[in-house]
Design an enzyme around this catalytic site. Structure first.
Site, PDB file in Angstrom:
ATOM      1  N   LYS A  91      12.331 -30.128 -23.120  1.00 61.61           N
ATOM      2  CA  LYS A  91      13.233 -28.805 -23.374  1.00 61.61           C
ATOM      3  C   LYS A  91      14.225 -28.966 -23.998  1.00 61.61           C
ATOM      4  O   LYS A  91      15.066 -29.787 -23.837  1.00 61.61           O
ATOM      5  CB  LYS A  91      13.326 -28.132 -21.980  1.00 61.61           C
TER       6      LYS A  91
ATOM      7  N   ASP B  99       9.872 -28.338 -26.912  1.00 69.96           N
ATOM      8  CA  ASP B  99       9.959 -26.921 -26.568  1.00 69.96           C
ATOM      9  C   ASP B  99      11.286 -26.282 -26.466  1.00 69.96           C
ATOM     10  O   ASP B  99      11.885 -26.536 -25.676  1.00 69.96           O
ATOM     11  CB  ASP B  99       9.193 -26.547 -25.161  1.00 69.96           C
TER      12      ASP B  99
ATOM     13  N   GLU C 109       6.918 -26.144 -29.695  1.00 69.57           N
ATOM     14  CA  GLU C 109       6.614 -24.985 -29.175  1.00 69.57           C
ATOM     15  C   GLU C 109       7.643 -23.964 -29.220  1.00 69.57           C
ATOM     16  O   GLU C 109       8.701 -24.203 -28.740  1.00 69.57           O
ATOM     17  CB  GLU C 109       6.204 -25.274 -27.432  1.00 69.57           C
TER      18      GLU C 109
ATOM     19  N   ASP D  97       4.276 -19.502 -27.972  1.00 70.79           N
ATOM     20  CA  ASP D  97       4.491 -19.245 -26.382  1.00 70.79           C
ATOM     21  C   ASP D  97       5.003 -17.869 -26.029  1.00 70.79           C
ATOM     22  O   ASP D  97       4.286 -16.773 -25.998  1.00 70.79           O
ATOM     23  CB  ASP D  97       5.388 -20.404 -25.539  1.00 70.79           C
TER      24      ASP D  97
ATOM     25  N   LYS E 260      -0.171 -18.112 -20.914  1.00 68.48           N
ATOM     26  CA  LYS E 260       0.427 -18.097 -19.584  1.00 68.48           C
ATOM     27  C   LYS E 260      -0.557 -17.216 -18.790  1.00 68.48           C
ATOM     28  O   LYS E 260      -0.559 -15.754 -19.091  1.00 68.48           O
ATOM     29  CB  LYS E 260       1.874 -17.892 -19.703  1.00 68.48           C
TER      30      LYS E 260
END
Length: 336
Positions: free
Chosen positions: A153, A177, A203, A228, A250
């Protein structure tokens, strides 16, 4: 059919930080649907980004409790259509949809991957997520959990330097991400540097609605980019297919397994990569994702690995990323 709702507060092993928030606990809703001596379980986590709380989901579901308990589930798709017609949030629908699929599989006496005809011997390895933290802490997390693929992240002023520092401690594949924290020019500039550092893909680097920026990124980034936050529901797949190399579905955001199956099929028809990600669910939600892994190119299902204590039995994730599927049918879940 009997409906039960229960809130759990899942404690995390470490503070989990992304570009826009940090937390030490994950609130989650477990839904159970029981019929003919079988019980199916579903899960949805709270999410401040989408203004979803466990309490709000429970309130939604309670308004149609009698209708749910009177509903005859001949197939989860029909149940999902019924729920959609009641104007519930996708998060609430997800928990109910997962429970319905688990119940359906248990009543049929088969795991879902078997019902779908996909088997369970070939599937991608899940990544393990390293949240934003001081580099020393990020390295500590990697050493605590040696893994073949890490999702890192980012969203700081020193993102490339962070990846360079982490690379000194592992040969694992990296996925980045940025959770909407970068600009198009920043993404294009960072991409070749990150590719040299063993990054597989990026991402959601840009804000979810920055389609003009993504057009530039798609033409100039040397790394694939996976959507995403830009890909929430079924209708998003087509637009994302024109602006991204792939999508990250998701279950909580799209409304469960039922729409996810359609999204997977549409993405494959468009020729883009398919990933399913998690929202730090327990083994309840992760076991549902596990049923879909043979259909995926990438998967992020490390939720239980980030928890201090799990609340369910189901799919097990081994230290090398391999999966041990439950002997139970449906999604294979039982609560502890």
């Amino acid at each position: 059919m009997q409906l039960d709702l229960k809130k759990y507060v899942l404690a995390l092993k470490h503070t989990f930080s992304i570009s826009r928030e940090s937390h030490d606990f994950q609130n989650t809703l477990i839904v159970s649907l029981s019929l003919d001596g079988k019980t199916g379980y579903g899960e949805t986590t709270s999410n401040p980004y989408y203004n979803i709380t466990v309490e709000s989901m429970m309130a939604e579901i309670e308004t149609i409790r009698k209708e749910i308990e009177a509903f005859h589930i001949d197939h989860p798709e029909n149940f999902h259509a019924f729920l959609t017609g009641k104007q519930l949030s996708n998060f609430a629908i997800c928990a109910l949809d997962l429970a319905a699929w688990d119940l359906y599989g248990k009543l049929q006496g088969k795991p879902l991957y078997n019902i779908w005809g996909t088997g369970n011997t070939s599937y991608p390895t899940t990544n393990y997520t390293i949240g934003i933290a001081p580099v020393e802490k990020m390295v500590e997390k990697m050493k605590e959990m040696p893994w073949p693929i890490y999702k890192i992240k980012l969203g700081t002023e020193d993102d490339v330097a962070i990846v360079k520092a982490l690379r000194e401690h592992t040969d694992a594949i990296f996925r980045i991400d940025a959770n909407c924290a970068w600009s198009a020019s920043e993404t294009i500039t960072n991409a070749p540097l990150l590719k040299e550092l063993g990054v597989e893909f990026l991402e959601q680097p840009l804000k979810a609605d920055d389609w003009e920026g993504m057009e530039k990124v798609m033409h100039h980034s040397v790394l694939p980019v996976i959507a995403d936050e830009s890909c929430i529901i079924e209708s998003d797949v087509q637009k994302c297919g024109l602006h991204y190399s792939g999508i990250n579905i998701k279950l909580t955001k799209c409304g469960g397994i039922t729409p996810a199956l359609r999204m997977i099929a549409e993405a494959k028809e468009m020729g883009i990569k398919v990933m399913i990600g998690c929202m730090t669910e327990s083994t309840v939600g992760i076991s549902a994702i596990a049923q879909l892994v043979p259909q995926l190119d990438y998967v992020d299902m490390d939720g239980p690995l980030l928890l201090k204590d799990d609340i369910a039995n189901g799919v097990q994730i081994l230290p090398d990323g391999k999966l041990v599927f439950s002997e139970l049918n449906g999604t294979g879940v039982s609560l502890r």
